[in-house]
Design a protein around this motif. Structure first.
Motif, PDB file in Angstrom:
ATOM      1  N   PRO A  42       0.803  -1.229   0.000  1.00 33.76           N
ATOM      2  CA  PRO A  42       0.000   0.000   0.000  1.00 33.76           C
ATOM      3  C   PRO A  42       0.834   1.276   0.000  1.00 33.76           C
ATOM      4  O   PRO A  42       0.417   2.290  -0.555  1.00 33.76           O
ATOM      5  CB  PRO A  42      -0.857  -0.115   1.250  1.00 33.76           C
ATOM      6  CG  PRO A  42      -0.336  -1.266   2.025  1.00 33.76           C
ATOM      7  CD  PRO A  42       0.509  -2.098   1.129  1.00 33.76           C
TER       8      PRO A  42
ATOM      9  N   ASP B  93       0.241   4.089  -2.876  1.00 33.54           N
ATOM     10  CA  ASP B  93      -0.160   5.449  -2.511  1.00 33.54           C
ATOM     11  C   ASP B  93       0.773   6.519  -3.067  1.00 33.54           C
ATOM     12  O   ASP B  93       0.451   7.704  -3.022  1.00 33.54           O
ATOM     13  CB  ASP B  93      -0.248   5.564  -0.989  1.00 33.54           C
ATOM     14  CG  ASP B  93      -0.996   6.804  -0.544  1.00 33.54           C
ATOM     15  OD1 ASP B  93      -2.032   7.132  -1.172  1.00 33.54           O
ATOM     16  OD2 ASP B  93      -0.552   7.468   0.411  1.00 33.54           O
TER      17      ASP B  93
ATOM     18  N   ARG C 221      -0.777   9.020  -5.549  1.00 29.78           N
ATOM     19  CA  ARG C 221      -1.585  10.079  -4.934  1.00 29.78           C
ATOM     20  C   ARG C 221      -0.688  11.163  -4.337  1.00 29.78           C
ATOM     21  O   ARG C 221      -0.902  12.354  -4.540  1.00 29.78           O
ATOM     22  CB  ARG C 221      -2.495   9.507  -3.850  1.00 29.78           C
ATOM     23  CG  ARG C 221      -3.409  10.568  -3.218  1.00 29.78           C
ATOM     24  CD  ARG C 221      -4.065  10.057  -1.944  1.00 29.78           C
ATOM     25  NE  ARG C 221      -3.102   9.673  -0.924  1.00 29.78           N
ATOM     26  CZ  ARG C 221      -2.442  10.547  -0.137  1.00 29.78           C
ATOM     27  NH1 ARG C 221      -2.639  11.842  -0.269  1.00 29.78           N
ATOM     28  NH2 ARG C 221      -1.598  10.125   0.774  1.00 29.78           N
TER      29      ARG C 221
ATOM     30  N   THR D 180      -2.211   1.428 -10.652  1.00 29.04           N
ATOM     31  CA  THR D 180      -3.641   1.169 -10.604  1.00 29.04           C
ATOM     32  C   THR D 180      -4.120   0.742 -11.977  1.00 29.04           C
ATOM     33  O   THR D 180      -3.510   1.057 -12.988  1.00 29.04           O
ATOM     34  CB  THR D 180      -4.426   2.427 -10.184  1.00 29.04           C
ATOM     35  OG1 THR D 180      -4.129   3.471 -11.105  1.00 29.04           O
ATOM     36  CG2 THR D 180      -4.080   2.866  -8.784  1.00 29.04           C
TER      37      THR D 180
END
Length: 135
Positions: free
Chosen positions: A34, A38, A41, A107
């Motif tokens: 994770p 991330d 972002r 993603t």
């Protein structure tokens, strides 16, 4: 770093932006990491910050691999490496070296709820990457 996630290159290709610039793009599955997932972002909100890349070719009995390490020190501390299989990805990596940047997609654009998925773009030293490919 033994705790640096090693992510296999799932798919490689090229993204053309609105200004017709070519962006070599690799997708990786970062679902089990994770912190890496991330980064896209963080990159979109805070900017790319301080990024360092390393490149290394590894020849072994199962074939040749190419590792592209990415380390960020600001705005967050993080690192990961993308594993490419040679010779399957050699032409793609030569294109990456030619333009001096790579987009890492963590993603699946089909699963993102907004029109523009967040991807991590990194600049790199093209001649050093080519040198590592031939090492």
């Amino acid at each position: 770093m033994s705790d640096t996630p090693l992510l296999p290159a799932d798919e490689v290709g090229f993204t053309i932006d609105a200004d017709e610039r070519v962006w070599p793009t690799v997708s990786v599955d970062a679902a089990s990491h994770p912190g890496v997932a991330d980064l896209a972002r963080v990159h979109a909100v805070e900017g790319v910050g301080d990024v360092r890349t390393t490149a290394r070719r590894i020849d072994g009995p199962a074939g040749a691999l190419f590792l592209l390490g990415v380390t960020l020190s600001t705005p967050v501390r993080a690192s990961f490496a993308v594993r490419f299989d040679l010779p399957a990805h050699r032409e793609f990596l030569e294109a990456v070296a030619g333009v001096g940047h790579l987009v890492v997609a963590t993603t699946d654009p089909g699963e993102v709820e907004h029109d523009r998925p967040l991807w991590l773009a990194v600049d790199l030293d093209g001649p050093a990457l080519l040198e590592a490919l031939d090492a």
